[in-house]
Design an enzyme around this catalytic site. Structure first.
Site, mmCIF file in Angstrom:
data_model
loop_
_atom_site.group_PDB
_atom_site.id
_atom_site.type_symbol
_atom_site.label_atom_id
_atom_site.label_comp_id
_atom_site.label_asym_id
_atom_site.label_seq_id
_atom_site.Cartn_x
_atom_site.Cartn_y
_atom_site.Cartn_z
ATOM 1 N N LYS A 173 0.837 -1.210 0.000
ATOM 2 C CA LYS A 173 0.000 0.000 0.000
ATOM 3 C C LYS A 173 0.870 1.257 0.000
ATOM 4 O O LYS A 173 0.512 2.271 -0.607
ATOM 5 C CB LYS A 173 -0.913 -0.011 1.231
ATOM 6 N N GLU A 180 0.601 6.797 -6.646
ATOM 7 C CA GLU A 180 -0.510 7.759 -6.669
ATOM 8 C C GLU A 180 0.014 9.195 -6.669
ATOM 9 O O GLU A 180 -0.504 10.055 -7.386
ATOM 10 C CB GLU A 180 -1.388 7.506 -5.446
#
Length: 303
Positions: A173, A180
């Site tokens: 993550k 991102e």
């Protein structure tokens, strides 16, 4: 399945609601009484302390944490360590550093408890669209939690999976969030170039809509960007200040430690830091240098 939810902020509350819709029983705890009342209004139970939460759950217990990374997670994990019994499981669904997750898992394993780290993506849209979950932990422990993950995910066998041992979920993550950062920065820079080409009078919302279908750069992030441009084409009222929650920094740290070049992610992090420097000393010093060696004009601040 009945489980406890610790942390009823927007994302935690949304996850609890999705679990309830999926037929699970949920008991939630949050220090905020209003958050507990909101959960009860959705048909869940609530507890006013961690002790009460643990007592309300059947053996073997499952407790999902959705609290901020760092000290709050540490304090919650430590408190639960003394309340839970062998065979119980804690799932950390927040954005903890993977090294912290590995450390916490060792403490739990020493007492016969399972600790699962679940990197969770989906934000405020997760309630409707489902959550992408990158899970680290003992294979059997994760498999026992399958009904929970299948309910929270976009589909039974979509958008979630055990990626490896404890720590791997939050590590994955972390890198996801680093990527991102780079994607967001690229979109922001591209639309900024379009916005500055004043002679064409470009409609950024229209361009975003065009790119959303058939374009190589189409994505859910572009969908959200286009939606934002439709609501506020000039970004009026928004301060040029971009927060980072830590994962980008950790990703860059790992890239350096592993000797992996990651210039895009690194520069996107630097741009976020730069956005907060409203009184940039370095820029002022650069202007002074140009004046010193070339006699270039210095723009003065209004008094």
């Amino acid at each position: 399945m009945k489980l406890g939810m610790v942390g009823l902020g927007r994302m935690g509350a949304n996850m609890a609601e999705r679990l309830l819709r999926g037929g699970h029983e949920v008991v939630g705890f949050d220090p905020n009484a209003d958050a507990r009342k909101a959960l009860e209004a959705n048909g869940a139970g609530s507890a006013d302390s961690l002790q009460a939460l643990v007592k309300a759950l059947p053996l073997p217990r499952v407790v999902w944490l959705m609290v901020p990374s760092g000290k709050i997670t540490d304090d919650t994990v430590d408190a639960l360590l003394s309340l839970l019994a062998p065979g119980d499981t804690v799932i950390d669904g927040g954005n903890s550093n993977y090294k912290d997750s590995m450390r916490r898992a060792k403490l739990y394993a020493d007492k016969g408890l399972h600790y699962v780290d679940c990197g969770t993506s989906g934000g405020v849209w997760g309630l409707k669209e489902g959550y992408s979950m990158m899970i680290g932990g003992d294979e059997q422990a994760v498999e026992a939690l399958r009904p929970i993950f299948e309910t929270l995910a976009p589909g039974k066998n979509q958008g979630w999976g055990r990626v490896g041992p404890v720590g791997s979920g939050h590590f994955t993550k972390m890198v996801h969030n680093g990527i991102e950062y780079g994607l967001m920065q690229a979109y922001a820079e591209g639309f900024s170039i379009l916005q500055h080409k004043q002679e064409f009078g470009l409609d950024l919302h229209q361009i975003g809509e065009i790119w959303r279908t058939g374009s190589v750069v189409r994505s859910w992030l572009l969908d959200l960007t286009t939606d934002a441009l439709g609501k506020n084409p000039t970004m009026a009222g928004i301060a040029p200040y971009v927060v980072d929650s830590g994962e980008g920094r950790w990703t860059v740290d790992e890239a350096v430690a592993l000797n992996v070049p990651a210039p895009v992610i690194t520069l996107s992090l630097i741009e976020r830091l730069r956005s907060r420097d409203t009184e940039s000393f370095s820029d002022k010093l650069l202007a002074a240098m140009r004046n010193e060696f070339g006699g270039h004009e210095i723009k003065t601040e209004p008094k």
